[in-house]
Design a protein around this motif. Structure first.
Motif, short mmCIF file in Angstrom:
data_model
loop_
_atom_site.label_atom_id
_atom_site.label_comp_id
_atom_site.label_asym_id
_atom_site.label_seq_id
_atom_site.Cartn_x
_atom_site.Cartn_y
_atom_site.Cartn_z
N LYS A 119 0.83 -1.21 0.00
CA LYS A 119 0.00 0.00 0.00
C LYS A 119 0.86 1.25 0.00
O LYS A 119 0.55 2.23 -0.68
CB LYS A 119 -0.93 0.01 1.21
N ALA A 120 1.94 1.27 0.77
CA ALA A 120 2.83 2.43 0.78
C ALA A 120 3.40 2.67 -0.61
O ALA A 120 3.54 3.82 -1.04
CB ALA A 120 3.95 2.20 1.79
N ALA A 121 3.74 1.58 -1.32
CA ALA A 121 4.23 1.72 -2.69
C ALA A 121 3.14 2.27 -3.60
O ALA A 121 3.41 3.14 -4.46
CB ALA A 121 4.73 0.38 -3.21
N HIS A 122 1.92 1.79 -3.43
CA HIS A 122 0.81 2.28 -4.24
C HIS A 122 0.57 3.78 -4.02
O HIS A 122 0.39 4.55 -4.97
CB HIS A 122 -0.47 1.51 -3.91
N LEU A 123 0.55 4.21 -2.76
CA LEU A 123 0.33 5.62 -2.45
C LEU A 123 1.43 6.50 -3.04
O LEU A 123 1.16 7.58 -3.59
CB LEU A 123 0.25 5.82 -0.94
N THR A 124 2.68 6.03 -2.93
CA THR A 124 3.79 6.80 -3.49
C THR A 124 3.70 6.82 -5.01
O THR A 124 3.97 7.85 -5.64
CB THR A 124 5.12 6.18 -3.05
N GLN A 125 3.32 5.68 -5.61
CA GLN A 125 3.19 5.62 -7.07
C GLN A 125 2.08 6.55 -7.55
O GLN A 125 2.22 7.20 -8.60
CB GLN A 125 2.90 4.19 -7.52
N GLN A 126 0.98 6.62 -6.81
CA GLN A 126 -0.09 7.54 -7.17
C GLN A 126 0.42 8.97 -7.22
O GLN A 126 0.13 9.72 -8.16
CB GLN A 126 -1.24 7.44 -6.16
N ALA A 127 1.17 9.37 -6.19
CA ALA A 127 1.71 10.73 -6.15
C ALA A 127 2.67 10.97 -7.31
O ALA A 127 2.66 12.04 -7.94
CB ALA A 127 2.40 10.98 -4.82
#
Length: 648
Positions: A119-127
């Protein structure tokens, strides 16, 4: 429409908060889960909020010639301020610096392990994806008209005109005689019959006794006087011995010594608020100046206004008698005065209490000014409860309308006392002062129309709640005024040709971010849902890690295509997090979202997918518990559907 940044040189910096996240997050796994391009660098920094961390950040920006930053770490304001300051020193604007709150969206709400790293990777990828596709944010300099028009002829108009004229020209308009305010230009016997243009550049048509006149102003303030009448709910007899508090005067009386004055108020509803304030003023004057006996009758005292509680307490100290009643008062007027008979709920027994007064002043209600309905159409502003100006929306308080540049002061939008009118006038004057220089600087964050795609269907014109859309006749397309636009994105979602975009929330950005999502996608309004999700982290309220929050400017910006695309990309459920009714900053965003939710459910049902997989929850920014309940509830519902054999 423009294009994304010509060359992507973005730095992704993970702040470990001096090892605070080490036992929970695996930064190697997170970085390994990112989809990076050749122009991007990734670094882990022990503490970005410290001087050493900022030095490292500065050196990295300089060495790699970065033009964008993604900062993933905690929620601390000092971290944000420090990073923005360092970015600014290297020419990176605030709109090219994106923060990812790993602390409240991951660390505090999920257990250590693979899902939280994913999830942390997903949130960073979204940004990161959002920053890649973001349009350049230009700085605009818009020429505006400094003058302000004040419509009205009473005390409220005089008050606000007196505040505004301290900084810019004032034009007073009233069908009767406008008040005399300094060097203000007055149009007596005129009324407004037409308003063109947008905030900062209004062209107002005045119908005069002899001919029409056109006036150019930056802002418009409506400050109409409103009729008052004795509150019918008091059920008082029609008599000369009973007057409304607005017509009761202490000055000029021969002698109030030894006399008794009664004030009869209602139940403290908003329409009687101004009467309560006025009655307390008069009661204090009668006691302090003349020593008169004052009897104050009320069902419930409303003391939530400016200085009201202080005046109420002071009146009690000065000897004003406050009498509470439930049933209607039995009031009789004769040559001896006014007899008031009532049952005090605090006293036992069946015998009613009786007061003999020399005169009685009663609470009043306001009626909308006669010009209200017509002016609302001319100004293209919405009415609210009781036919007064201003919709019942907390984001418009105290004096805003749904149309930028148009404001209300005084009882024309809700009954207020002069104390509050003075405060409203100062606030409105401060808002309008931005036009005083003749120009306004602002970043281009508002919606932009691609004239080549625009079919001039006027969908945006009809759906914009802020009346920010007009026609660019030269380009034969719609045009969205950057001063009037509130950047809600409702028009972008409604546009059939996808010709409208927000620079920071482009269609391509949101679609690309959906490729990073977990099993449940929560489209969250940045004014409510995002804040509620972060507050859940502050309070350590746990919820499933497969829930991923996608920030949108308003729930009204979420189209059916976004929700359906989430399912195409692997999501098993979609949640719309919107503001409460009457609390939407965009006024109609939650209403639009609900309509699209129903259409999405119909599309899913036709494809054999359970419509319950798309849900909507209204919540406030402080409703962390409601956020956790809604996202957890959707995850549980999906698990039940799996058990029942329903296929996605």
């Amino acid at each position: 429409m423009g294009s994304p940044q010509a060359e992507n040189r973005t730095g992704i910096f993970f702040c470990n908060c001096d090892g605070k996240f080490s036992d929970i997050l695996d930064f190697r796994a997170i970085i390994g889960g990112l989809d990076l391009s050749s122009g991007e660098i990734v670094q882990e920094v022990p503490g970005l909020c410290k001087e050493e961390g900022q030095i490292q950040l500065s050196q990295s920006i300089r060495a790699a010639s970065l033009n964008g930053l993604v900062i993933a770490g905690c929620r601390e304001d000092r971290l944000n301020k420090a990073c923005l300051f360092t970015a600014h020193q290297h020419g990176i604007g605030p709109h090219r610096t994106v923060f990812v709150n790993l602390q409240d969206l991951c660390v505090n709400v999920h257990n250590p392990g693979g899902p939280i790293d994913l999830k942390a990777a997903h949130l960073t990828q979204q940004a990161l994806v959002g920053l890649r596709l973001q349009l350049p944010v230009e700085d605009l300099k818009l020429l505006v008209f400094p003058a302000v028009m004040v419509i009205g002829g009473g005390e409220a108009a005089s008050e606000v005109a007196g505040e505004v004229i301290k900084q810019q020209p004032v034009i007073l308009v009233d069908e009767g005689a406008p008040p005399q305010v300094g060097l203000a230009t007055s149009y007596a016997g005129c009324r407004v019959t037409g308003v063109g243009g947008q905030a900062g550049r209004f062209t107002v048509t005045l119908q005069g006794p002899e001919e029409d006149v056109q006036v150019r102003v930056g802002g418009i303030v409506v400050a109409l006087d409103t009729p008052k009448l004795i509150d019918p709910s008091l059920q008082l007899p029609d008599s000369e011995g009973i007057v409304g508090v607005s017509r009761f005067s202490v000055d000029g009386a021969e002698d109030w010594h030894g006399k008794t004055v009664a004030f009869v108020m209602g139940d403290g509803e908003s329409q009687a608020f101004h009467s309560t304030a006025r009655a307390l003023e008069l009661a204090l004057e009668l006691r302090e100046k003349y020593g008169a006996r004052v009897e104050f009758f009320f069902k419930q005292m409303k003391v939530a206004g400016q200085d009201l509680e202080y005046r109420y307490r002071l009146a009690r100290e000065k000897g004003v008698r406050f009498n509470r009643y439930h049933d209607p008062l039995d009031v009789h007027v004769n040559v001896l005065g006014v007899t008031i008979q009532y049952n005090d709920p605090q006293l036992t027994g069946n015998e009613p209490s009786r007061v003999l007064a020399d005169c009685l002043a009663a609470g009043e209600v306001n009626l909308p000014a006669p010009e209200t309905a017509r002016l609302s159409e001319v100004l293209q502003v919405k009415l609210g409860p009781g036919g007064f100006f201003q919709p019942d929306n907390i984001n418009l308080l105290p004096s805003r309308s749904n149309r930028e540049g148009v404001y209300f002061v005084g009882a024309c939008h809700h009954p207020v006392h002069l104390l509050d009118t003075a405060l409203e006038s100062k606030a409105v004057a401060a808002k309008l002062a931005r036009f005083a220089r003749g120009y306004v600087n602002l970043p281009q964050l508002q919606a932009i129309v691609d004239s080549e795609k625009c079919a001039l269907c006027l969908t945006c014109y009809r759906t914009c709640p802020h009346k920010a859309v007009d026609i660019n006749h030269e380009a034969e397309s719609a045009r969205i005024d950057p001063l009037a636009c509130q950047a809600c994105g409702i028009c972008a979602a409604e546009c059939p040709a996808k010709a409208i975009e927000l620079p920071r929330f482009r269609n391509r950005q949101l679609i690309a971010q959906l490729g990073c999502t977990g099993k449940v996608v929560a489209f969250a309004c940045e004014n409510s849902g995002v804040a509620a999700a972060e507050l859940a982290g502050v309070l350590n309220r746990k919820y499933p890690a497969e829930v991923e929050v996608i920030k949108v400017p308003c729930a009204g910006n979420v189209g059916e295509d976004y929700m359906l695309r989430a399912f195409e990309n692997g999501a098993e459920g979609v949640l719309l997090l919107t503001c409460h009714t009457g609390n939407c900053k965009s006024l109609l965003g939650n209403t639009r979202a609900e309509a699209r939710l129903q259409r999405t459910r119909e599309a899913l049902a036709s494809a054999g997918i359970e419509p319950r997989r798309v849900q909507m929850q209204t919540l406030a920014s402080n409703s962390a518990h409601r956020f956790v309940q809604s996202v957890s509830g959707l995850v549980e519902s999906i698990e039940l559907m799996r058990g029942e054999g329903e296929t996605r």
